[in-house]
Design an enzyme around this catalytic site. Structure first.
Site, PDB file in Angstrom:
ATOM      1  N   SER A 228       0.837  -1.187   0.000  1.00  0.00           N
ATOM      2  CA  SER A 228       0.000   0.000   0.000  1.00  0.00           C
ATOM      3  C   SER A 228       0.882   1.251   0.000  1.00  0.00           C
ATOM      4  O   SER A 228       1.670   1.449  -0.924  1.00  0.00           O
ATOM      5  CB  SER A 228      -0.952  -0.036   1.197  1.00  0.00           C
ATOM      6  OG  SER A 228      -1.928   0.954   1.087  1.00  0.00           O
TER       7      SER A 228
ATOM      8  N   ASP B 181     -18.095 -15.197 -12.984  1.00  0.00           N
ATOM      9  CA  ASP B 181     -17.378 -16.196 -12.191  1.00  0.00           C
ATOM     10  C   ASP B 181     -16.921 -17.379 -13.031  1.00  0.00           C
ATOM     11  O   ASP B 181     -15.767 -17.815 -12.952  1.00  0.00           O
ATOM     12  CB  ASP B 181     -18.290 -16.662 -11.043  1.00  0.00           C
ATOM     13  CG  ASP B 181     -17.628 -17.701 -10.150  1.00  0.00           C
ATOM     14  OD1 ASP B 181     -16.431 -17.956 -10.299  1.00  0.00           O
ATOM     15  OD2 ASP B 181     -18.336 -18.253  -9.279  1.00  0.00           O
TER      16      ASP B 181
ATOM     17  N   ASP C  36     -13.754 -18.331 -16.387  1.00  0.00           N
ATOM     18  CA  ASP C  36     -12.455 -19.002 -16.425  1.00  0.00           C
ATOM     19  C   ASP C  36     -12.589 -20.514 -16.428  1.00  0.00           C
ATOM     20  O   ASP C  36     -11.601 -21.242 -16.338  1.00  0.00           O
ATOM     21  CB  ASP C  36     -11.590 -18.565 -15.235  1.00  0.00           C
ATOM     22  CG  ASP C  36     -12.211 -18.938 -13.897  1.00  0.00           C
ATOM     23  OD1 ASP C  36     -13.347 -19.458 -13.871  1.00  0.00           O
ATOM     24  OD2 ASP C  36     -11.544 -18.725 -12.857  1.00  0.00           O
TER      25      ASP C  36
ATOM     26  N   ASP D 118     -16.324 -20.817  -8.885  1.00  0.00           N
ATOM     27  CA  ASP D 118     -15.730 -21.006  -7.560  1.00  0.00           C
ATOM     28  C   ASP D 118     -15.743 -19.743  -6.714  1.00  0.00           C
ATOM     29  O   ASP D 118     -15.062 -19.667  -5.691  1.00  0.00           O
ATOM     30  CB  ASP D 118     -14.291 -21.496  -7.704  1.00  0.00           C
ATOM     31  CG  ASP D 118     -13.436 -20.566  -8.569  1.00  0.00           C
ATOM     32  OD1 ASP D 118     -13.969 -19.537  -9.056  1.00  0.00           O
ATOM     33  OD2 ASP D 118     -12.241 -20.859  -8.747  1.00  0.00           O
TER      34      ASP D 118
ATOM     35  N   ASP E 190      -9.175  -4.962  -5.414  1.00  0.00           N
ATOM     36  CA  ASP E 190      -8.745  -3.885  -4.522  1.00  0.00           C
ATOM     37  C   ASP E 190      -9.621  -2.651  -4.718  1.00  0.00           C
ATOM     38  O   ASP E 190      -9.732  -2.128  -5.835  1.00  0.00           O
ATOM     39  CB  ASP E 190      -7.279  -3.548  -4.819  1.00  0.00           C
ATOM     40  CG  ASP E 190      -6.640  -2.669  -3.768  1.00  0.00           C
ATOM     41  OD1 ASP E 190      -7.357  -2.127  -2.913  1.00  0.00           O
ATOM     42  OD2 ASP E 190      -5.405  -2.530  -3.817  1.00  0.00           O
TER      43      ASP E 190
ATOM     44  N   HIS F 164      -7.500  -5.393  -0.870  1.00  0.00           N
ATOM     45  CA  HIS F 164      -6.276  -4.627  -0.621  1.00  0.00           C
ATOM     46  C   HIS F 164      -5.362  -5.299   0.397  1.00  0.00           C
ATOM     47  O   HIS F 164      -4.141  -5.280   0.259  1.00  0.00           O
ATOM     48  CB  HIS F 164      -6.653  -3.225  -0.136  1.00  0.00           C
ATOM     49  CG  HIS F 164      -5.526  -2.253  -0.073  1.00  0.00           C
ATOM     50  ND1 HIS F 164      -4.845  -1.822  -1.181  1.00  0.00           N
ATOM     51  CD2 HIS F 164      -4.952  -1.606   0.986  1.00  0.00           C
ATOM     52  CE1 HIS F 164      -3.907  -0.944  -0.831  1.00  0.00           C
ATOM     53  NE2 HIS F 164      -3.949  -0.810   0.479  1.00  0.00           N
TER      54      HIS F 164
END
Length: 572
Positions: A229, A295, A298, A302, A463, A501
């Site tokens: 950060s 979701d 890919d 999951d 994030d 984050h």
């Protein structure tokens, strides 16, 4: 940003996993060989105590400064592993076991008598491996970084650098938080702002080297900087401003485009304040719609969106618009507009450092990562538990609290500025000055490369404290400036899908620091790294894992156990 402090995990050995099936399995290569261990002479107690009261003259600091003074130096007994309850992040609950070490506390005097001192802590292991690690800070700093914690994004249960024989050190960046005072208040003093921007990390680095020479009779052979950060920004700042000071830098979720981020926090908060605030049920509504759209793209349903960039073309927030009275199962026009605002870049209308004017949007994915303290998705970072207040209150999202305060004390230089009417263009000169100080966006890393430095950046794609696309844009800018072939020799950018984050929401920890050390000291470029999600208590069992993909690749399911990294491959 802050509330993560500097804890996120540290690993000790480089994982070179390829095609495994068990979620926690990782063939581990031998750690990079340590240099000759240097004991703290025959009597560590006396050597440590002799450091107390020592003055390090400003002439040993490579930036204009006052003298440094060691206030105390005490030999510490070994401390065991401890796991606490109620910590703000899983990693923060873990206190790693530490070896005998000399704990050195001191301060560096300012030039301006009205500026605060820079406080530092240096930890000198009784048996030293000849290396050092500087820890970065978090948020607006103001809290002493001890250098004792887990490192960012590392596996739980692995030895921290101090336990491996590294000298470690950290700083408060040159100011101390005070009760009842906004954390951005220090920026009204020019020297304190300069120290926070970059000078304190350079000064403390040089002082730490002087302390090592005093304790061991020689300086470090290899120097590393690791931060997350704000600490990630500090790491990139060192590569850009002080390219000869570090051999390896690991920067996790860096708030690299600092000026853009603070103005995005203001803009996104104002969107919530204008009728766009969403309660937890509506945040979950958006999250569920994102998962339904993206979701399984890919190949694995999951709960992880592996490709948020592709998701932008599949998720349509307009489909959530209320057709009748407002309710928890739909969004009003103002709420739809707020989501679109968050996803869109913000143009400041002012020329910033290194030719930038805009800051990238955030999302989708990770909107409803469970919130426990400052750890989860929108509720922690954007929406908070109530709409943005004027002035900000603790119940607001962290981005609003941070962004609004930065506007007041860094850019408008007035705690009474009207946040509803503030425009960067009205403060263009000051905005550019602060951008030149704070933004770590200089794509010219040629001096760092010539020195032989290695850089690893990790962006978490879920994030909402900062935009991961700012780091991605920076890597692209470095490639444009230096060429892909050159950049691949010293700079790697990795991404963790659906991770927040501070490392929640999906597998987030990997052996990145050992990979950095192996790259620096053995010339072995990172390969086969794996992200894991672990229990935050011994034995730190792995719940699921994914391959850690180098951007722009993302994980794609190829069959088998969905909780195992070996069931996925990195694909374009």
């Amino acid at each position: 940003m802050k509330k993560e402090f500097v804890s996120s995990g540290l690993a000790a050995a480089l994982a070179l996993l390829a095609g495994c099936t068990a979620p926690g399995f990782r063939p581990v290569a031998a750690p990079a060989p340590a240099t000759t261990q240097t004991p703290m002479v025959a009597n560590p107690q006396a050597t440590c105590a002799a450091l107390a009261g020592k003055t390090i003259p400003f002439t040993e600091i490579g930036f204009p400064s006052g003298n440094a003074t060691i206030d105390s130096a005490q030999l510490q007994e070994p401390t065991p592993l401890a796991v606490s309850q109620g910590a703000p992040t899983p990693a923060a609950s873990i206190r790693a076991p530490l070896p005998p070490r000399c704990k050195v506390l001191g301060r560096i005097a300012p030039i301006d008598p009205n500026a605060p001192f820079i406080h530092f802590q240096v930890n000198l292991p009784v048996h030293w491996n000849g290396r050092s690690v500087q820890y970065g800070g978090g948020g607006f700093n103001g809290t002493l970084i001890t250098g004792e914690a887990l490192l960012p994004a590392a596996r739980f249960g692995e030895p921290v650098p101090l336990a491996q024989g590294y000298v470690t050190y950290g700083t408060d960046s040159g100011h101390q938080n005070r009760a009842g005072e906004p954390p951005q208040f220090f920026a009204l003093n020019s020297e304190a702002l300069l120290n926070f921007a970059h000078a304190s990390y350079k000064k403390v680095r040089d002082v730490a080297v002087a302390v090592m020479k005093a304790a061991y009779g020689r300086g470090p052979e290899k120097l590393y900087f690791v931060g997350s950060s704000e600490g990630g920004r500090e790491g990139l700042t060192m590569a850009q401003r002080y390219p000869n000071d570090f051999d390896g830098i690991f920067s996790r979720v860096p708030v690299i485009h600092w000026t853009g981020l603070q103005h995005a926090g203001l803009r996104d908060g104002l969107a919530l304040a204008s009728g766009g605030w969403m309660n937890p049920a509506q945040v979950k509504l958006v999250n569920d719609a994102v998962l339904a759209s993206c979701d399984a793209a890919d190949g694995a349903a999951d709960g992880i969106v592996s490709d948020p960039v592709g998701c932008r073309g599949r998720f349509d927030v307009d489909k959530l618009r209320c057709t009748g009275a407002p309710a928890d199962n739909c969004l009003t026009e103002a709420q739809v507009r707020a989501v679109r605002t968050l996803h869109s870049p913000v143009d400041l209308g002012v020329d910033l450092a290194n030719g930038l004017r805009s800051y990238p949007g955030r999302g989708p994915s990770g909107e409803a990562i469970p919130s426990s303290g400052p750890t989860g998705g929108w509720q922690s970072w954007w929406t908070g538990s109530q709409a943005p207040a004027f002035p900000p209150v603790p119940a607001n999202g962290i981005a609003w609290f941070y962004g609004a305060g930065a506007i007041q004390f860094f850019y408008a230089v007035s705690p009474n500025v009207d946040l509803r009417t503030y425009k960067a263009a009205d403060h263009a000169k000051r905005v550019r000055e602060v951008s030149d100080l704070m933004d770590s966006t200089n794509p010219d890393l040629s001096a760092f490369h010539r020195r032989g430095g290695k850089l690893i950046v990790l962006e978490n794609l879920g994030d909402y404290a900062q935009s991961p696309y700012a780091g991605i844009d920076y890597h692209d800018a470095v490639v444009r400036r230096m060429g892909r072939g050159t950049v691949d020799q010293f700079f790697r950018l990795y991404t963790a899908p659906n991770v927040d984050h501070v490392g929640t929401g999906a597998p987030a920890n990997a052996d990145l620091f050992p990979a950095l050390v192996a790259w620096v000291e053995q010339g072995r470029a990172p390969a086969g790294l794996v992200l894991v999600e672990q229990e935050a208590r011994p034995p730190f069992a792995v719940k699921r894992s994914r391959p850690l993909c180098e951007w722009p690749q993302v994980p794609r399911y190829r069959g088998g156990d969905m909780n195992a990294a070996g069931s996925f491959a990195c694909a374009q």
